[in-house]
Motif scaffolding. Structure first.
Motif, PDB file in Angstrom:
ATOM      1  N   ARG A 176      36.995 -59.395  42.683  1.00 38.01           N
ATOM      2  CA  ARG A 176      37.255 -59.379  41.247  1.00 38.01           C
ATOM      3  C   ARG A 176      36.128 -58.704  40.454  1.00 38.01           C
ATOM      4  N   ARG A 177      35.155 -58.154  41.186  1.00 34.99           N
ATOM      5  CA  ARG A 177      34.012 -57.498  40.539  1.00 34.99           C
ATOM      6  C   ARG A 177      33.412 -58.399  39.467  1.00 34.99           C
ATOM      7  N   GLN A 178      33.074 -59.624  39.885  1.00 39.38           N
ATOM      8  CA  GLN A 178      32.462 -60.572  38.970  1.00 39.38           C
ATOM      9  C   GLN A 178      31.078 -60.955  39.483  1.00 39.38           C
ATOM     10  N   ILE A 179      30.145 -61.072  38.549  1.00 39.80           N
ATOM     11  CA  ILE A 179      28.760 -61.401  38.852  1.00 39.80           C
ATOM     12  C   ILE A 179      28.424 -62.740  38.217  1.00 39.80           C
ATOM     13  N   MET A 180      27.726 -63.581  38.977  1.00 38.39           N
ATOM     14  CA  MET A 180      27.188 -64.818  38.414  1.00 38.39           C
ATOM     15  C   MET A 180      25.681 -64.805  38.628  1.00 38.39           C
ATOM     16  N   LEU A 181      24.932 -64.985  37.541  1.00 38.80           N
ATOM     17  CA  LEU A 181      23.476 -64.915  37.586  1.00 38.80           C
ATOM     18  C   LEU A 181      22.881 -66.286  37.290  1.00 38.80           C
ATOM     19  N   TYR A 182      22.107 -66.815  38.229  1.00 40.65           N
ATOM     20  CA  TYR A 182      21.335 -68.035  38.021  1.00 40.65           C
ATOM     21  C   TYR A 182      19.917 -67.589  37.700  1.00 40.65           C
ATOM     22  N   THR A 183      19.466 -67.852  36.484  1.00 41.84           N
ATOM     23  CA  THR A 183      18.241 -67.173  36.090  1.00 41.84           C
ATOM     24  C   THR A 183      17.382 -67.998  35.145  1.00 41.84           C
ATOM     25  N   SER A 184      16.110 -67.664  35.126  1.00 39.87           N
ATOM     26  CA  SER A 184      15.154 -68.225  34.175  1.00 39.87           C
ATOM     27  C   SER A 184      15.124 -67.298  32.969  1.00 39.87           C
ATOM     28  N   THR A 185      15.876 -67.663  31.935  1.00 39.40           N
ATOM     29  CA  THR A 185      15.994 -66.763  30.788  1.00 39.40           C
ATOM     30  C   THR A 185      15.978 -67.542  29.492  1.00 39.40           C
TER      31      THR A 185
ATOM     32  N   GLY B 261       1.424 -66.109  30.346  1.00 31.94           N
ATOM     33  CA  GLY B 261       0.813 -67.229  31.052  1.00 31.94           C
ATOM     34  C   GLY B 261       1.748 -68.373  31.401  1.00 31.94           C
ATOM     35  N   TYR B 262       3.040 -68.093  31.599  1.00 31.94           N
ATOM     36  CA  TYR B 262       3.981 -69.151  31.976  1.00 31.94           C
ATOM     37  C   TYR B 262       3.711 -69.609  33.413  1.00 31.94           C
ATOM     38  N   LEU B 263       4.094 -70.854  33.705  1.00 30.65           N
ATOM     39  CA  LEU B 263       3.890 -71.393  35.048  1.00 30.65           C
ATOM     40  C   LEU B 263       4.823 -70.756  36.070  1.00 30.65           C
ATOM     41  N   GLU B 264       6.070 -70.562  35.687  1.00 27.20           N
ATOM     42  CA  GLU B 264       7.090 -70.063  36.615  1.00 27.20           C
ATOM     43  C   GLU B 264       7.243 -68.554  36.478  1.00 27.20           C
ATOM     44  N   PRO B 265       6.939 -67.772  37.521  1.00 27.67           N
ATOM     45  CA  PRO B 265       7.185 -66.324  37.442  1.00 27.67           C
ATOM     46  C   PRO B 265       8.668 -66.028  37.273  1.00 27.67           C
ATOM     47  N   HIS B 266       8.991 -64.793  36.947  1.00 29.73           N
ATOM     48  CA  HIS B 266      10.385 -64.389  36.773  1.00 29.73           C
ATOM     49  C   HIS B 266      11.164 -64.619  38.064  1.00 29.73           C
ATOM     50  N   ALA B 267      12.396 -65.119  37.909  1.00 28.21           N
ATOM     51  CA  ALA B 267      13.219 -65.436  39.074  1.00 28.21           C
ATOM     52  C   ALA B 267      14.685 -65.335  38.703  1.00 28.21           C
ATOM     53  N   VAL B 268      15.504 -64.841  39.656  1.00 27.31           N
ATOM     54  CA  VAL B 268      16.941 -64.732  39.431  1.00 27.31           C
ATOM     55  C   VAL B 268      17.653 -64.722  40.775  1.00 27.31           C
ATOM     56  N   VAL B 269      18.847 -65.317  40.806  1.00 28.65           N
ATOM     57  CA  VAL B 269      19.747 -65.216  41.953  1.00 28.65           C
ATOM     58  C   VAL B 269      21.068 -64.669  41.434  1.00 28.65           C
ATOM     59  N   ALA B 270      21.548 -63.591  42.057  1.00 26.91           N
ATOM     60  CA  ALA B 270      22.816 -62.972  41.662  1.00 26.91           C
ATOM     61  C   ALA B 270      23.855 -63.222  42.741  1.00 26.91           C
ATOM     62  N   ASP B 271      24.992 -63.789  42.340  1.00 17.95           N
ATOM     63  CA  ASP B 271      26.113 -63.985  43.248  1.00 17.95           C
ATOM     64  C   ASP B 271      27.201 -62.972  42.887  1.00 17.95           C
ATOM     65  N   ILE B 272      28.030 -62.626  43.848  1.00 17.11           N
ATOM     66  CA  ILE B 272      29.006 -61.553  43.654  1.00 17.11           C
ATOM     67  C   ILE B 272      30.359 -61.966  44.209  1.00 17.11           C
ATOM     68  N   ASP B 273      31.387 -61.680  43.420  1.00 16.92           N
ATOM     69  CA  ASP B 273      32.763 -61.780  43.905  1.00 16.92           C
ATOM     70  C   ASP B 273      33.274 -60.346  43.996  1.00 16.92           C
TER      71      ASP B 273
END
Length: 764
Positions: free
Chosen positions: A227-236, A212-224
């Motif tokens: 250099r095969r690097q991932i940056m995740l902006y996420t509700s965790t 029953g949380y207010l904010e549903p699951h959400a994520v933004v994944a950025d990629i380099d």
């Protein structure tokens, strides 16, 4: 109440440090992140609880303007393995095993195009037999969900909430939909039950409940890509665990994945990495940033709610009200993947009270439904409802005051839990003493609709680190790697302020990501304050030591003669001889040859947890013509150890109590016999509204934890544990009807009242 030493700032209510950001809309959530070239992802979810994927025709979807890619499991750079949890499954491969399982992901330059493309996808399924209930799954003729053997639950990140080991393994070698059988026992429960003067028996059923949380699951994944690097902006709730799991699934080193935790709009145990692996894999597949935000119905369909359970419980006691035997069977509907809540449920069920003879059998069952997951004190509301209803019924049978019966049998420090480990320092008897003196209980009359129940949680612990930096502007910046989902930063501020002798306004919490933040455990299991506050305290003490050592030279005084008050280092008894801490930091940094910046590092690794216990007293009104139950007064008494910030603690208690009301009277995810979710929106899934919630009085019992920072205990989990049971007992007091099912909606209460009037036994 235990008398505490005086503090300047700790133990005094102080508003949330991020409250203004949230109420003004300046707080940034994962869904607020927009990156150049970002694609919007939309999931195609299975329409069947069990089916073979015959064909996915993407042509029409790809033809829609703005659509960049339509990805299936075969397009993702994910290590091939048998899926073992919701967190380790990105997109279904060949077979879907629950309604709402992600089958394809559409990526488009704008959300509307992605939504249109999902509607245009042509997915052909071959429906297969589904087992959507525990009863169907246990039928010997039922299809086995995992014919090659059930997957292991070790990689399930949500299990951090409730991992409790031990118990005697009861599994055979036959592959079935039962993924685990365990027995927790001591003494000879069956013999003791037979010899008991009084035996109370009941079968209690609880429903699947969403967090029953207010904010549903959400994520933004950025990629380099280079250099095969991932940056995740996420509700965790657990950034380091999510980082490690994404790296493992994508074949990357943890250093190649950075998780940036955003403001979390509610988690309650559910946000441990459901979407992050998929978003990261999709970003790698297309070489562009990817955003996935679930809508409310998708969140209901494809996330990890609390499991349904059936608990058959028998209590035996002497005529004097001393418990002699507890025999129980717990059957848990874990959905399509193992979750293993039986350990913590047995630990609590067999541990609230002293009982020499205990036998608890746990049957954990797989069905074609979404995997069960953690929800605030996972497993505790279910077993507390069963146990506290039975204890209340035993009191009625014996003609004893229900609270007095609890006092006679309440566990204390050193008594065995259900897994036979001894309880660490705990305060169940202390909260019962406070409950006995409360006017709502003391002044009640028979039939007034007043009920009570106790509840508890072991509370977790994990290692943590923190860094405390004193800057030249006098601001103390405390760096942590924990995620604030419950106001913990508003307590950390007070810890640092108290130790350093600076006003809380001069303290700033800097929450880092997995690259910049010191390690901390996940924000679950009521462990962050208990663990991280200790690290913050250690870092602040080290910064204080450096300040005093440096200031002693500047003020030409002994360290023992110095103190820090209101942000100034002063010489005791010598008015006018003082320096602002910012000035001390400035001189230390600018002085040739040192000593350099003032930076204190701190670590904490608690060796023993500090359980939190509650006693809830509720008064209800019951309309006997309709079965409508209205809570009128609610008193939540809780052993909090020492409240670092009472305002935040009371907020946790209020929130947990309201969620307990939801368990009791409102909430259930309902599935039909084919596994179709019938309550997939807030039109159908009913949460408590403001009009459904009475005034809630929070009573804080200060029973300091031996190893907690300043005596603090975890406070997040315990408030939800006792609500449903207390309301059930209040209904029993008002009507004489014992309810054995959650939620206790109008029709259930109405039928129970009628059965009492007709003299029927509804215990099973």
């Amino acid at each position: 109440m235990t008398q505490q030493p005086p503090h300047r700032y700790l133990g005094k209510a102080r508003k949330s440090v991020d409250g203004m950001e949230k109420v003004t809309g300046r707080a940034r959530y994962a869904g607020d992140v927009y990156l150049p070239g970002m694609l919007h992802g939309k999931l195609a979810l299975s329409m069947y609880a069990h089916a073979r994927i015959v064909r996915i025709d993407t042509a029409a979807a790809k033809a829609i303007p703005g659509v960049v890619a339509v990805l299936t499991a075969h397009d993702l750079p994910v290590r091939q393995q048998q899926p073992s949890s919701r967190q380790t499954t990105t997109l279904a491969r060949d077979v879907v095993r629950y309604r709402g399982e992600p089958v394809a992901l559409v990526l488009a330059t704008h959300l509307a195009a992605a939504e249109d493309a999902v509607a245009a996808l042509q997915i052909d399924y071959e429906p297969l037999p589904a087992v959507a209930t525990v009863e169907a799954a246990l039928d010997p003729a039922a299809p086995v969900i995992w014919p090659q053997g059930a997957p292991q639950a070790d990689s399930d990140l949500t299990a951090t909430h409730a991992a409790v080991a031990r118990g005697e393994e009861q599994n055979g070698h036959t592959v079935s939909n039962v993924h685990e059988r365990k027995r927790f026992s001591r003494g000879d429960a069956m013999t003791a039950l037979t010899a008991a003067d009084v035996v109370v028996t009941g079968t209690y059923r609880t429903s699947i409940v969403h967090q029953g949380y207010l904010e549903p699951h959400a994520v933004v994944a950025d990629i380099d890509p280079l250099r095969r690097q991932i940056m995740l902006y996420t509700s965790t709730q657990g950034q380091f665990g999510v980082r490690d799991e994404v790296a493992r699934l994508l074949g990357l080193r943890p250093s190649q994945v950075t998780v940036v935790p955003m403001t979390v709009g509610g988690g309650f145990g559910a946000k441990y990495g459901i979407l992050e692996p998929l978003a990261a894999a999709a970003a790698m597949a297309v070489g562009r940033p990817v955003r996935i935000v679930l809508d409310r119905s998708e969140d209901f369909l494809t996330t990890t709610p609390s499991p349904a359970s059936t608990i058959t419980l028998k209590l035996g006691a002497t005529r004097e009200g001393i418990l002699t035997a507890l025999v129980a069977e717990i059957v848990i509907d874990n959905g399509v993947y193992p979750f293993t809540l039986g350990g913590i449920m047995s630990t609590l069920l067999g541990g609230y009270y002293r009982c020499p003879n205990v036998q608890i059998d746990v049957v954990e069952v797989l069905t074609h439904k979404p995997q069960a997951g953690a929800y605030r004190a996972p497993g505790a509301p279910q077993v507390t409802f069963a146990l506290e209803s039975s204890i209340d019924e035993l009191a009625h049978r014996l003609g004893l005051d229900p609270l007095e019966l609890r006092m006679r049998n309440a566990a204390t420090t050193g008594d065995p839990m259900g897994n036979n480990d001894p309880w660490p320092s705990m305060g169940l008897t202390k909260v019962l003493e406070v409950a006995a003196a409360h006017p709502l209980w003391r002044n009640r009359t028979p039939g007034s609709g007043v009920g009570m129940a106790i509840g508890g949680w072991p509370c977790g612990m994990s290692p943590a680190a923190a860094v405390c930096r004193v800057d030249t502007d006098g601001i103390v910046r405390v760096h942590v790697g924990s995620v604030d989902i419950s106001g913990v930063n508003s307590s950390f501020v007070l810890v640092a302020a108290e130790i350093l002798g600076v006003p809380p306004e001069q303290v700033e919490i800097v929450a880092g990501d997995t690259r910049s933040g010191p390690f901390a455990g996940p924000s679950g299991g009521s462990q962050i304050t208990y663990s991280v506050a200790g690290a913050v305290a250690a870092a602040a003490r080290e910064a204080r030591r450096q300040l005093l050592e440096i200031a002693a030279d500047m003020l030409e005084a002994r360290i023992d003669d110095l103190d820090i008050r209101e942000g100034e280092v002063l010489v005791r008894g010598v008015p006018g001889r003082s320096l602002p801490i910012g000035e001390v930091a400035r001189r230390a940094q600018e002085q040739p040859g040192g000593p350099g910046p003032i930076v204190g590092e701190g670590r904490a690794a608690p060796a023993e947890n500090a359980p939190g216990f509650v006693a809830h007293i509720v008064q209800v009104a019951v309309d006997q013509e309709t079965g409508r139950v209205q809570p009128l007064r609610y008193v939540a008494i809780q052993d909090v150890g020492f409240p670092l910030n009472p305002l935040m603690v009371e907020g946790q208690i209020h929130g947990g109590a309201v969620q307990g009301i939801g368990w009791a009277l409102h909430e259930a995810l309902r599935y039909d016999e084919r596994g179709e979710l019938l309550t997939a929106s807030l039109m159908d899934y009913t949460l408590p509204r403001a009009a459904d919630v009475p005034s809630i009085e929070a009573v804080l019992v200060t029973n300091p934890a031996p190893n907690g920072p300043f005596g603090a205990r975890g406070v997040g989990e315990p408030p939800i544990t006792a609500g449903a049971a207390a309301i059930a007992n209040a209904i029993r007091d008002a009507t004489g009807a014992r309810i054995y099912e959650l939620p206790m909606r109008d029709e259930i209460v109405f039928q129970a009242i009628r059965q009492v009037q007709e003299g029927e036994d509804i215990s099973s």
